[in-house]
Design an enzyme around this catalytic site. Structure first.
Site, PDB file in Angstrom:
ATOM      1  N   SER A  14       0.834  -1.217   0.002  1.00  0.00           N
ATOM      2  CA  SER A  14       0.002   0.067  -0.074  1.00  0.00           C
ATOM      3  C   SER A  14       0.968   1.116   0.151  1.00  0.00           C
ATOM      4  CB  SER A  14      -1.008  -0.191   1.290  1.00  0.00           C
ATOM      5  OG  SER A  14      -0.197  -0.176   2.468  1.00  0.00           O
ATOM      6  N   GLY A 139       6.337  10.095   7.739  1.00  0.00           N
ATOM      7  CA  GLY A 139       4.914  10.876   7.610  1.00  0.00           C
ATOM      8  C   GLY A 139       4.887  12.045   8.541  1.00  0.00           C
ATOM      9  N   ALA A 143      -1.088   5.641   3.824  1.00  0.00           N
ATOM     10  CA  ALA A 143      -1.396   5.240   2.213  1.00  0.00           C
ATOM     11  C   ALA A 143      -2.754   5.528   1.757  1.00  0.00           C
ATOM     12  CB  ALA A 143      -0.781   3.975   1.805  1.00  0.00           C
ATOM     13  N   LYS A 194       7.789   4.077  16.199  1.00  0.00           N
ATOM     14  CA  LYS A 194       6.302   4.623  16.370  1.00  0.00           C
ATOM     15  C   LYS A 194       5.208   3.479  15.968  1.00  0.00           C
ATOM     16  CE  LYS A 194       5.572   5.131  11.468  1.00  0.00           C
ATOM     17  NZ  LYS A 194       4.664   5.062  10.675  1.00  0.00           N
ATOM     18  N   ASP A 247       3.929  11.730  13.593  1.00  0.00           N
ATOM     19  CA  ASP A 247       3.866  10.305  12.911  1.00  0.00           C
ATOM     20  C   ASP A 247       3.410   9.131  13.855  1.00  0.00           C
ATOM     21  OD1 ASP A 247       4.032   8.544  10.676  1.00  0.00           O
ATOM     22  OD2 ASP A 247       6.090   8.518  10.391  1.00  0.00           O
ATOM     23  N   ARG A 258      -2.122  -0.507  10.634  1.00  0.00           N
ATOM     24  CA  ARG A 258      -2.164  -1.772  10.782  1.00  0.00           C
ATOM     25  C   ARG A 258      -1.278  -2.285  11.885  1.00  0.00           C
ATOM     26  NH1 ARG A 258       1.058  -2.974   5.295  1.00  0.00           N
ATOM     27  NH2 ARG A 258      -0.301  -1.479   4.731  1.00  0.00           N
ATOM     28  N   GLU A 284       4.888  -3.936  10.594  1.00  0.00           N
ATOM     29  CA  GLU A 284       6.370  -3.990  10.982  1.00  0.00           C
ATOM     30  C   GLU A 284       6.691  -3.765  12.430  1.00  0.00           C
ATOM     31  OE1 GLU A 284       8.711  -3.656   8.692  1.00  0.00           O
ATOM     32  OE2 GLU A 284       8.148  -2.533   6.835  1.00  0.00           O
TER      33      GLU A 284
END
Length: 333
Positions: A14, A139, A143, A194, A247, A258, A284
């Site tokens: 994405s 960021g 996305a 983050k 961010d 996510r 991640e």
């Protein structure tokens, strides 16, 4: 007159799709490497990514698509890597051309587990890319909101500020505002950390903690992030800037996150494996948690990281989230 730089994106998730969309606002052609033959052929036929941000339609004449990583790396001057940290090493092993003279841009959110290096450090050490040719995209920017063309902000960090400005200009549009920075290492760590804090926010939500606790959690998270980054890369920075605090907040609170979604599932009782299978996306922060925890253990003077330690205990030591977060609440203020 200098020829315009050619850009290429590596990855088909994405965020990679969103970055290609941003570049397509300004560039006549963008190289795009994707491992999946199916994804490439679907995009060529239907003009959209079949798996991510499928509402975004591309003009095929703008795209140089390939399943050959060397073809795209050879084509471009600026290589933007958007492959998850857990998988990028395997993709980079396919490279057999010299990329030391290319500008490398990392939009990867984590440390490479095989070398325990930041992505930029990996390119410098393994591929001999000078640090002045390494940049990072941060960021706050999801996305999904890029796909909707909602106003979003990016920070481009590079020690060569001219390169940072050029990359920022290639991504800017009516709905993308950009700023530049020279804190490459600090922002790379912030982008990694983050996601861990977003998992913590998700676990707390899954356990039933409310907004009041979430605000305390995020307040402590930014201070923990500041301590961690200062330990690994000391320089003057404002941790309240968008690339760090902004961010963190969007990743910790957004319904598009996510990592927060993954944490929420863990808090509700999912195992790590079952949560990963149901999401069908890479969180991640799962990999970043182990990297950050191990990196801190190696420091002679360990940083106080109660939130990261709590997430590590839940994800990697299979401890009860309810008990772990009950203890965590006593360590926050």
């Amino acid at each position: 007159m200098d020829k315009p730089l050619k850009y290429a994106v590596f990855g088909a998730g994405s965020w990679a799709t969103a970055i290609v969309k941003m570049l397509s606002e300004n560039l006549d052609e963008i190289g795009w490497y994707m491992r999946s033959v199916y994804t490439k052929e679907h995009l060529q036929r239907e003009q959209h990514n079949p798996n991510y941000l499928s509402s975004v339609e591309f003009h095929l004449e703008q795209l140089k698509l390939s399943n050959d990583i060397n073809e795209i790396a050879e084509y471009a001057d600026v290589l933007i890597f958007v492959i998850p940290s857990a998988f990028i090493h395997g993709e980079l092993e396919k490279l057999n051309i010299d990329i030391s003279n290319k500008t490398i841009v990392s939009a990867v959110k984590g440390i490479m587990p095989e070398t325990e290096l930041l992505v930029g450090e990996h390119f410098h050490d393994i591929y001999k890319v000078p640090y002045d040719n390494i940049a990072v995209i941060a960021g706050p920017c999801h996305a999904e909101e890029v796909a909707l063309e909602r106003l979003s902000y990016l920070t481009i960090s590079c020690t060569d500020q001219n390169k940072a400005t050029a990359i920022a200009n290639s991504l800017s549009s009516d709905y993308i505002k950009t700023t530049i920075s020279d804190d490459v290492i600090g922002i790379e760590y912030a982008v990694m950390l983050k996601n861990i804090y977003a998992i913590a926010a998700g676990i707390a939500h899954g356990l039933g903690y409310g907004d009041n606790f979430q605000s305390v959690l995020m307040s402590n998270a930014i201070r923990e992030m500041k301590r961690f980054i200062k330990k690994v890369h000391k320089m003057k920075r404002n941790i309240n800037n968008s690339a760090y605090l902004g961010d963190l907040l969007v990743t910790g609170y957004s319904v598009f996150s996510r990592n927060r979604m993954f944490g929420n599932m863990i808090g509700k009782g999912y195992t790590v494996k079952s949560a990963q299978m149901e999401m069908n996306m890479v969180a991640e922060g799962y990999y970043a948690t182990k990297s950050a925890h191990e990196l801190n253990l190696k420091n002679a003077k360990k940083t106080q990281m109660p939130i990261i330690n709590a997430v590590y205990e839940v994800l990697y030591e299979n401890k009860n989230p309810k008990k772990v977060f009950k203890k965590l609440t006593e360590k926050l203020d």
